[in-house]
Design an enzyme around this catalytic site. Sequence first.
Site, PDB file in Angstrom:
ATOM      1  N   THR A  23       0.717  -1.228   0.108  1.00  0.00           N
ATOM      2  CA  THR A  23      -0.001   0.236   0.234  1.00  0.00           C
ATOM      3  C   THR A  23       0.876   1.412  -0.158  1.00  0.00           C
ATOM      4  OG1 THR A  23       0.039   0.237   2.385  1.00  0.00           O
ATOM      5  CG2 THR A  23      -1.751  -1.139   1.405  1.00  0.00           C
ATOM      6  N   GLY A  24       1.823   1.240  -0.259  1.00  0.00           N
ATOM      7  CA  GLY A  24       3.396   1.950   0.030  1.00  0.00           C
ATOM      8  C   GLY A  24       3.081   2.794  -1.906  1.00  0.00           C
ATOM      9  N   ARG A  52      -0.193  -4.465   6.788  1.00  0.00           N
ATOM     10  CA  ARG A  52      -0.230  -3.891   8.374  1.00  0.00           C
ATOM     11  C   ARG A  52      -2.459  -3.703   7.835  1.00  0.00           C
ATOM     12  NH1 ARG A  52       1.664  -3.248  13.212  1.00  0.00           N
ATOM     13  NH2 ARG A  52       3.550  -3.251  13.418  1.00  0.00           N
ATOM     14  N   ASP A  71       1.434  -8.415  10.765  1.00  0.00           N
ATOM     15  CA  ASP A  71       1.940  -7.682  11.241  1.00  0.00           C
ATOM     16  C   ASP A  71       3.144  -8.025  11.754  1.00  0.00           C
ATOM     17  OD1 ASP A  71       4.141  -6.371  12.917  1.00  0.00           O
ATOM     18  OD2 ASP A  71       2.039  -6.469  14.617  1.00  0.00           O
ATOM     19  N   THR A  96       8.711  -1.839   2.428  1.00  0.00           N
ATOM     20  CA  THR A  96       8.297  -2.011   3.394  1.00  0.00           C
ATOM     21  C   THR A  96       9.453  -1.550   4.358  1.00  0.00           C
ATOM     22  OG1 THR A  96       6.552  -2.415   5.536  1.00  0.00           O
ATOM     23  CG2 THR A  96       7.844  -4.007   4.786  1.00  0.00           C
ATOM     24  N   TRP A  97       9.587  -0.820   5.690  1.00  0.00           N
ATOM     25  CA  TRP A  97       9.982  -0.448   6.910  1.00  0.00           C
ATOM     26  C   TRP A  97       9.127  -0.671   8.137  1.00  0.00           C
ATOM     27  CZ3 TRP A  97      11.657   4.299   9.139  1.00  0.00           C
ATOM     28  CH2 TRP A  97      10.856   5.220   8.684  1.00  0.00           C
ATOM     29  N   GLN A 137      14.336  -2.725  -1.348  1.00  0.00           N
ATOM     30  CA  GLN A 137      14.213  -1.631  -1.272  1.00  0.00           C
ATOM     31  C   GLN A 137      14.967  -0.495  -0.578  1.00  0.00           C
ATOM     32  OE1 GLN A 137      11.170   0.630  -3.886  1.00  0.00           O
ATOM     33  NE2 GLN A 137      10.464   1.857  -2.226  1.00  0.00           N
ATOM     34  N   LYS A 141      20.428   7.467   1.131  1.00  0.00           N
ATOM     35  CA  LYS A 141      20.657   7.263   2.576  1.00  0.00           C
ATOM     36  C   LYS A 141      21.939   6.727   2.945  1.00  0.00           C
ATOM     37  CE  LYS A 141      19.443   8.438   7.159  1.00  0.00           C
ATOM     38  NZ  LYS A 141      20.245   6.950   7.215  1.00  0.00           N
ATOM     39  N   TYR A 176      19.567   0.352   6.170  1.00  0.00           N
ATOM     40  CA  TYR A 176      19.724  -0.834   5.554  1.00  0.00           C
ATOM     41  C   TYR A 176      21.164  -1.344   5.678  1.00  0.00           C
ATOM     42  CZ  TYR A 176      17.584   3.324   3.767  1.00  0.00           C
ATOM     43  OH  TYR A 176      16.010   4.396   3.424  1.00  0.00           O
TER      44      TYR A 176
END
Length: 393
Positions: A23-24, A52, A71, A96-97, A137, A141, A176
């Site tokens: 969903t991002g 989630r 979750d 995700t993160w 991904q 950074k 990362y």
Amino acid sequence: MAVKGSNGADSATRNVAVVFGATGLVGKELVRKLLLLSKDSKPAWKVYGVARKPDDAKPIHNPNYHFISCDLLNPLETHHKLSTSLQDATHIFWLTWASQFPLDTQQCCDQNKTMISNVLNAVLLPSKSALKHFSLQTGTKHYVSLQGPFDVAREEECVCYYDEESPRASSGCNFYYGLEDLLRERLGGGRVAWSVHRPGLIMGSSRRTLFNFMGSLCVYGAICKRLKLPFVFGGRRECWEEMHVDGSDARMVAEQHIWAATDERVCSGDGEAFNAINGKSFTWKGMWPAIGSKFGIPRVADDGDMFSEDFMFSTEMGDKGGVWREIVEEEGLVKTEMEDLANWRFLDMVFRCPVKMLSTRAKVDRMGHVVRYDTLDSVLYWIDRMKDEKLIP
């Protein structure tokens, strides 16, 4: 409740993708592109989306798509929902993160490693996994630390364009690195092919994203128009006038994930890293007038009036939640609170970043993935997409 995996002859010929973070910003676009491939390609793609919560505003209705609410920090729930459902998975896309702890903290590193470990423990069962490729991904950074103190004068003198072989930053705890090291340990040595993708500032549309640049920009533009406020860029002068960050269109990043996971020239790599950026660098000063015009905000006579070093989005916009609710109601938009789309602290961080995060896409170009986007075109496109999705007026 676990979703039943496919079986029989169909599972032997079909590509089965699992998009974590479906969903991002990039996840939504990756799901869309994989399902489009299912119409035209043989074998077709079956797609699982994991997050989630589902995107209730625009749910996907497609027989090749299955959403799993999970979750991933809960090992028991992860094993229960994924160990059976995803045994036919051939391609994993990790977008995700976990954001409960501040970036560059040990807690953030530990939590993100826990999430991906829980998934690998559920999916990589002995002798049963069909997994061919894992696509991770992270971001550009990777090359810098945001832990001070910063030598800003030296930073402006020494502009560096990072390639994939640039060393890790020497300070800070960047999660990362932990994820790459974990995949190298669990998948390396030819066990499962995997790749790493490092986008810059992502342009996309989502209501489920903490660092949502386009959402923040669009809510700001809508409030400025509503209250007849000037469309001011608040930040450091260097961020305004100089090339400071790379743009990454979510469409391009999604296409790069698919390319690296399926192109025979690269999909068998063991931790191959690729920058995922639009291409040509840009300045906010050069794009800001066109963005303001797109929002229907009258252009000021002097472009200098569009910049303010004192303007802080978190201060000036933080109390405008009531204004946003009025806009949503009057325009008939999808019901959102201002914070669902806008993160003013993030916008302040982007426009006041003390270090430049500029990279090169020479490697992906050389290896054959030449999809590029102009960053201004990306911004204008995603404004239109968010309008079409009834997220902004």
